[in-house]
Enzyme design. Sequence first.
Site, PDB file in Angstrom:
ATOM      1  N   TYR A 150       0.837  -1.201   0.000  1.00  0.00           N
ATOM      2  CA  TYR A 150       0.000   0.000   0.000  1.00  0.00           C
ATOM      3  C   TYR A 150       0.873   1.254   0.000  1.00  0.00           C
ATOM      4  CZ  TYR A 150      -3.725   3.206   1.524  1.00  0.00           C
ATOM      5  OH  TYR A 150      -4.622   4.240   1.629  1.00  0.00           O
ATOM      6  N   GLU A 152       4.216   1.786  -0.493  1.00  0.00           N
ATOM      7  CA  GLU A 152       5.102   1.939  -1.652  1.00  0.00           C
ATOM      8  C   GLU A 152       4.284   2.016  -2.933  1.00  0.00           C
ATOM      9  OE1 GLU A 152       7.937   2.924  -1.242  1.00  0.00           O
ATOM     10  OE2 GLU A 152       9.218   1.685   0.034  1.00  0.00           O
ATOM     11  N   GLY A 153       3.137   1.324  -2.937  1.00  0.00           N
ATOM     12  CA  GLY A 153       2.241   1.412  -4.093  1.00  0.00           C
ATOM     13  C   GLY A 153       1.776   2.843  -4.308  1.00  0.00           C
ATOM     14  N   VAL A 192      -9.619   1.257  12.681  1.00  0.00           N
ATOM     15  CA  VAL A 192      -9.861   1.419  14.107  1.00  0.00           C
ATOM     16  C   VAL A 192     -11.245   1.987  14.411  1.00  0.00           C
ATOM     17  CG1 VAL A 192      -8.769   3.716  14.303  1.00  0.00           C
ATOM     18  CG2 VAL A 192      -8.743   2.156  16.243  1.00  0.00           C
ATOM     19  N   TYR A 209      -4.588  -2.337  19.839  1.00  0.00           N
ATOM     20  CA  TYR A 209      -3.328  -2.970  19.431  1.00  0.00           C
ATOM     21  C   TYR A 209      -2.178  -2.238  20.126  1.00  0.00           C
ATOM     22  CZ  TYR A 209      -6.311  -4.818  15.652  1.00  0.00           C
ATOM     23  OH  TYR A 209      -7.312  -5.415  14.928  1.00  0.00           O
ATOM     24  N   GLY A 210      -1.343  -3.000  20.811  1.00  0.00           N
ATOM     25  CA  GLY A 210      -0.223  -2.400  21.554  1.00  0.00           C
ATOM     26  C   GLY A 210      -0.749  -1.700  22.798  1.00  0.00           C
ATOM     27  N   THR A 215      -0.674   7.517  18.037  1.00  0.00           N
ATOM     28  CA  THR A 215      -1.641   8.581  17.737  1.00  0.00           C
ATOM     29  C   THR A 215      -2.051   8.587  16.262  1.00  0.00           C
ATOM     30  OG1 THR A 215       0.008  10.261  17.162  1.00  0.00           O
ATOM     31  CG2 THR A 215      -0.578  10.057  19.502  1.00  0.00           C
TER      32      THR A 215
HETATM   33  P1  NAD Z   1     -12.673   1.775   0.541  1.00  0.00           P
HETATM   34  O1  NAD Z   1     -12.013   0.450   0.649  1.00  0.00           O
HETATM   35  O2  NAD Z   1     -13.990   1.964   1.229  1.00  0.00           O
HETATM   36  O3  NAD Z   1     -12.863   2.202  -0.969  1.00  0.00           O
HETATM   37  C1  NAD Z   1     -12.048   1.768  -2.002  1.00  0.00           C
HETATM   38  C2  NAD Z   1     -12.936   1.480  -3.203  1.00  0.00           C
HETATM   39  O4  NAD Z   1     -12.117   1.082  -4.307  1.00  0.00           O
HETATM   40  C3  NAD Z   1     -13.922   0.343  -2.942  1.00  0.00           C
HETATM   41  O5  NAD Z   1     -15.187   0.697  -3.442  1.00  0.00           O
HETATM   42  C4  NAD Z   1     -13.329  -0.819  -3.739  1.00  0.00           C
HETATM   43  O6  NAD Z   1     -14.287  -1.777  -4.121  1.00  0.00           O
HETATM   44  C5  NAD Z   1     -12.671  -0.086  -4.890  1.00  0.00           C
HETATM   45  N1  NAD Z   1     -11.565  -0.824  -5.522  1.00  0.00           N
HETATM   46  C6  NAD Z   1     -10.512  -1.427  -4.889  1.00  0.00           C
HETATM   47  N2  NAD Z   1      -9.691  -1.984  -5.795  1.00  0.00           N
HETATM   48  C7  NAD Z   1     -10.224  -1.711  -7.026  1.00  0.00           C
HETATM   49  C8  NAD Z   1      -9.836  -2.030  -8.349  1.00  0.00           C
HETATM   50  N3  NAD Z   1      -8.731  -2.752  -8.601  1.00  0.00           N
HETATM   51  N4  NAD Z   1     -10.625  -1.597  -9.370  1.00  0.00           N
HETATM   52  C9  NAD Z   1     -11.758  -0.895  -9.129  1.00  0.00           C
HETATM   53  N5  NAD Z   1     -12.175  -0.579  -7.884  1.00  0.00           N
HETATM   54  C10 NAD Z   1     -11.410  -0.976  -6.844  1.00  0.00           C
HETATM   55  O7  NAD Z   1     -11.612   2.850   1.080  1.00  0.00           O
HETATM   56  P2  NAD Z   1     -11.725   4.428   1.292  1.00  0.00           P
HETATM   57  O8  NAD Z   1     -11.407   4.696   2.705  1.00  0.00           O
HETATM   58  O9  NAD Z   1     -12.973   4.939   0.702  1.00  0.00           O
HETATM   59  O10 NAD Z   1     -10.480   4.924   0.441  1.00  0.00           O
HETATM   60  C11 NAD Z   1     -10.621   5.511  -0.851  1.00  0.00           C
HETATM   61  C12 NAD Z   1      -9.277   6.012  -1.335  1.00  0.00           C
HETATM   62  O11 NAD Z   1      -8.752   6.980  -0.415  1.00  0.00           O
HETATM   63  C13 NAD Z   1      -8.227   4.913  -1.456  1.00  0.00           C
HETATM   64  O12 NAD Z   1      -7.431   5.168  -2.604  1.00  0.00           O
HETATM   65  C14 NAD Z   1      -7.384   5.099  -0.222  1.00  0.00           C
HETATM   66  O13 NAD Z   1      -6.067   4.676  -0.424  1.00  0.00           O
HETATM   67  C15 NAD Z   1      -7.456   6.605  -0.006  1.00  0.00           C
HETATM   68  N6  NAD Z   1      -7.226   6.946   1.400  1.00  0.00           N
HETATM   69  C16 NAD Z   1      -8.185   6.749   2.354  1.00  0.00           C
HETATM   70  C17 NAD Z   1      -7.925   7.076   3.662  1.00  0.00           C
HETATM   71  C18 NAD Z   1      -8.956   6.912   4.740  1.00  0.00           C
HETATM   72  O14 NAD Z   1      -8.656   7.217   5.909  1.00  0.00           O
HETATM   73  N7  NAD Z   1     -10.171   6.483   4.472  1.00  0.00           N
HETATM   74  C19 NAD Z   1      -6.681   7.579   4.026  1.00  0.00           C
HETATM   75  C20 NAD Z   1      -5.715   7.743   3.036  1.00  0.00           C
HETATM   76  C21 NAD Z   1      -6.010   7.439   1.725  1.00  0.00           C
HETATM   77  N1  UDP Z   2      -5.987  -0.248  15.889  1.00  0.00           N
HETATM   78  C1  UDP Z   2      -6.348  -0.750  17.123  1.00  0.00           C
HETATM   79  N2  UDP Z   2      -7.364  -1.651  17.200  1.00  0.00           N
HETATM   80  C2  UDP Z   2      -8.071  -2.034  16.107  1.00  0.00           C
HETATM   81  C3  UDP Z   2      -7.718  -1.505  14.846  1.00  0.00           C
HETATM   82  C4  UDP Z   2      -6.653  -0.614  14.779  1.00  0.00           C
HETATM   83  O1  UDP Z   2      -5.747  -0.411  18.161  1.00  0.00           O
HETATM   84  O2  UDP Z   2      -9.008  -2.850  16.261  1.00  0.00           O
HETATM   85  C5  UDP Z   2      -4.905   0.742  15.831  1.00  0.00           C
HETATM   86  C6  UDP Z   2      -3.835   0.429  14.787  1.00  0.00           C
HETATM   87  O3  UDP Z   2      -2.836  -0.420  15.335  1.00  0.00           O
HETATM   88  C7  UDP Z   2      -3.294   1.808  14.472  1.00  0.00           C
HETATM   89  C8  UDP Z   2      -4.507   2.725  14.664  1.00  0.00           C
HETATM   90  O4  UDP Z   2      -5.446   1.969  15.426  1.00  0.00           O
HETATM   91  O5  UDP Z   2      -2.306   2.178  15.398  1.00  0.00           O
HETATM   92  C9  UDP Z   2      -5.150   3.135  13.348  1.00  0.00           C
HETATM   93  O6  UDP Z   2      -5.344   1.954  12.595  1.00  0.00           O
HETATM   94  P1  UDP Z   2      -6.144   1.921  11.214  1.00  0.00           P
HETATM   95  O7  UDP Z   2      -6.066   0.521  10.709  1.00  0.00           O
HETATM   96  O8  UDP Z   2      -7.481   2.525  11.407  1.00  0.00           O
HETATM   97  O9  UDP Z   2      -5.372   2.922  10.258  1.00  0.00           O
HETATM   98  P2  UDP Z   2      -3.823   3.188   9.924  1.00  0.00           P
HETATM   99  O10 UDP Z   2      -2.951   2.338  10.811  1.00  0.00           O
HETATM  100  O11 UDP Z   2      -3.701   2.817   8.508  1.00  0.00           O
HETATM  101  O12 UDP Z   2      -3.665   4.618  10.229  1.00  0.00           O
END
Ligand code: NAD
Ligand code: UDP
Length: 317
Positions: A150, A152-153, A192, A209-210, A215
Amino acid sequence: MARKVVLVTGGAGFIGSHLCLRLFDEGNRVICLDNYFTGRRENFGDRYIELLHSGRFEFIRHDVIEPIMLEVEEIYHLACPASPVHYQYNPVKTIKTNVVGTYNMLGLAKRVKARILLASTSEVYGDPEMHPQKETYWGNVNPIGIRSCYDEGKRAAETLAMDYHRQHKLDIRLPRIFNTYGPNMSVDDGRVMSNFICQALRGQPITIYGDGKQTRSFCYVADLIEGFRRLMETNFHEPVNLGNDSEIDMLQLVEAIQKGIGRPLQVIHEELPQDDPVRRRPDLTRARELLDYRPSIPLEEGLKHTIRFFQAQLGVD
Ligand code: NAD
Ligand code: UDP
């Protein structure tokens, strides 16, 4: 703003569904493209039939790792699972989605001369050594860990977008999104917010977790969408942090949810996943100066809406 034909990839997901509705309500023609890995049409709730009958809204089932030809004026490229549980389920597919999928969408944007916004992430900063994180920070990312597909992607996706911009003058936007929450997160999302709220509503112990001292800074989804819309209307091509800069640890999040639900919660501690970032908070100076972006929904209020959403999903009070 002029009305446009707008493609939203990942449009049936959590953020995508809110964005599609906002664009539709502004009068645009919206194409919602999704492979339904984590997204669902139910995210449009009681607006679904209205959208279908409007003549301005189209659903396309498609996987962005395959090319597609469409005539559009703007693209919001969100397709990619965002929860660690989902993006680690098939990591090879995740990196293909980020690299090949983004390449396909940039290629489409180039062909039809569309403006394209790539949903990047705070994860490009990895486990940050700079706090709060500014856009000029290059990050601290493990290239071979379980989060790398994710992190690096998305870093490679940003590189591709910048190279298309420099080489082909593509009109790109690069929001780096920090932890966003709200209605339409799925119950089994694994992040979370949904975990804690659903555990609380089901009377299950909250899985921290942990030690829970790590934060995050949580942004309500409507604030993020406002930031997207403002960014799309600028002509700024470099990354811009979008989120909310009030930072809390996971123990404080449990307290806030406890207050929102109004009953005491039991907590258990589980192992901290590999490479889990210790601290995360956006430096929002750039977004403030460039977009006058000021997230306005405090955690207490955002939690209220989110708890109500999950109560309805689970059929509990
Ligand atoms: P989500 O998983 O709810 O939404 C992702 C959507 O993309 C889903 O509808 C899924 O079915 C679709 N999808 C996944 N792979 C696909 C593919 N190969 N082809 C077509 N559709 C595909 O997640 P989200 O929280 O709504 O995130 C949306 C975007 O925002 C993502 O790119 C994510 O990396 C980015 N983002 C979200 C957060 C967050 O906190 N929610 C934070 C940082 C970045
Ligand atoms: N986390 C947690 N319990 C859970 C799910 C996540 O304590 O059931 C923690 C996780 O380890 C991280 C934070 O909550 O420190 C945010 O995790 P999340 O998966 O929501 O997003 P990201 O780590 O990608 O910011």
